[in-house]
Design an enzyme around this catalytic site. Sequence first.
Site, mmCIF file in Angstrom:
data_model
loop_
_atom_site.group_PDB
_atom_site.id
_atom_site.type_symbol
_atom_site.label_atom_id
_atom_site.label_comp_id
_atom_site.label_asym_id
_atom_site.label_seq_id
_atom_site.Cartn_x
_atom_site.Cartn_y
_atom_site.Cartn_z
ATOM 1 N N SER A 138 0.828 -1.212 0.000
ATOM 2 C CA SER A 138 0.000 0.000 0.000
ATOM 3 C C SER A 138 0.857 1.255 0.000
ATOM 4 O O SER A 138 0.630 2.187 -0.780
ATOM 5 C CB SER A 138 -0.926 0.007 1.223
ATOM 6 O OG SER A 138 -1.872 -1.032 1.156
ATOM 7 N N ASP B 69 8.630 1.617 6.904
ATOM 8 C CA ASP B 69 8.409 1.208 5.520
ATOM 9 C C ASP B 69 8.526 2.388 4.568
ATOM 10 O O ASP B 69 9.117 2.294 3.486
ATOM 11 C CB ASP B 69 7.021 0.585 5.361
ATOM 12 C CG ASP B 69 6.797 -0.574 6.310
ATOM 13 O OD1 ASP B 69 7.729 -0.920 7.052
ATOM 14 O OD2 ASP B 69 5.688 -1.131 6.316
#
Length: 366
Positions: A136, A181
């Site tokens: 995502s 991330d």
Amino acid sequence: MDQNMNSTKEGLISGSGAIQHKAYARVGLLGNPSDVYFGKTISFSLANFWASVTLEPSPHLIINPHPIHDLVQFDSLDHLVNRLQSEGYYGGVRLLMSICKLFHKHCKDNNINLSPGNFTLSYDTNIPRQAGLSGSSAIVCAALSCLLDFYKVRHLIKVKVRPNLILSAEKELGIVAGLQDRVAQVYGGLVHMDFSKENMDKLGHGIYTPMDISLLPPFHLIYAENPSDSGKVHSTIRQRWLNGDELVISSMKEVADIAAEGKSAILQKNYQKLAELMNHNFDLRRCMFGDECLGALNVEMVEVARRVGAASKFTGSGGAVVAFCPEGPPQVKRLEDECRKAGFSIQAIQVVPSRLNDVDLKTLSK
């Protein structure tokens, strides 16, 4: 280590006015999940999988749904149900909308003027869903890069704050995550990250130190075709940490210390130490979360690697594992055989070099 990556050009596509950027999957090598607990981590970008976003000037602002990931036409009710069970309810359209909104807000809040003009955004991705590889955030990161170039504000939005902007777009949608991330995907390459409370309170972000990817040994990625939902894996740990649970607090500090030790081990090319730290990282996570929370399939991926003597741990919160075979090719072959028997996919990992261009690097010195 193979440092080759997909060679599709990024940035302005000649003659069309279109802009295209990629962001790559992420491997949390050491220290996760301490990034959301004021800890330290080491992560790198994974060239094997990526998301790409294309921005084309257009009369109206359009967010194009993906023909597969945003499917709205089905062959039957069974098809719809099976699709939702395997892929979930959401594709990438909401991610693109959210980063557009949060990008606009950031610019407005920081008196960054945006020139008029509309565009069409479209995306593609080959990052396995729910595999703990940051699929995502890769879409959001690539979209942000397109917006920076379209509005010509790359020099005005510092590299260090871009991960926060990406995370805010995901939090807008209720996605639970940390900065690790997004840092790995913005910076590319191999990055040591220090998220100490002092840094976060004072700077609003961590201290990010890029490292030379040539220092890394060969790694392998193990993943399942039907992995667990990484969003559920954190479970009650956050609340226990907030409640002052001594086991969680001490274990999370130990996990963060692993990243600090790992930085030294990597710099010294002490790969035996690195293997020990990878295993210890997972063992601490297992102690905190418990097998029921981690999921039997996720634990089995780690155990498959350990059965042949390889070091292994989650790349994120579950769904994929990074493995290191310190004994070399014969051990890799045994690992491949064991993965095949267990029904897991395995690939040699390719690490993405730094993603920062000259304009980005100048923002780091300000």
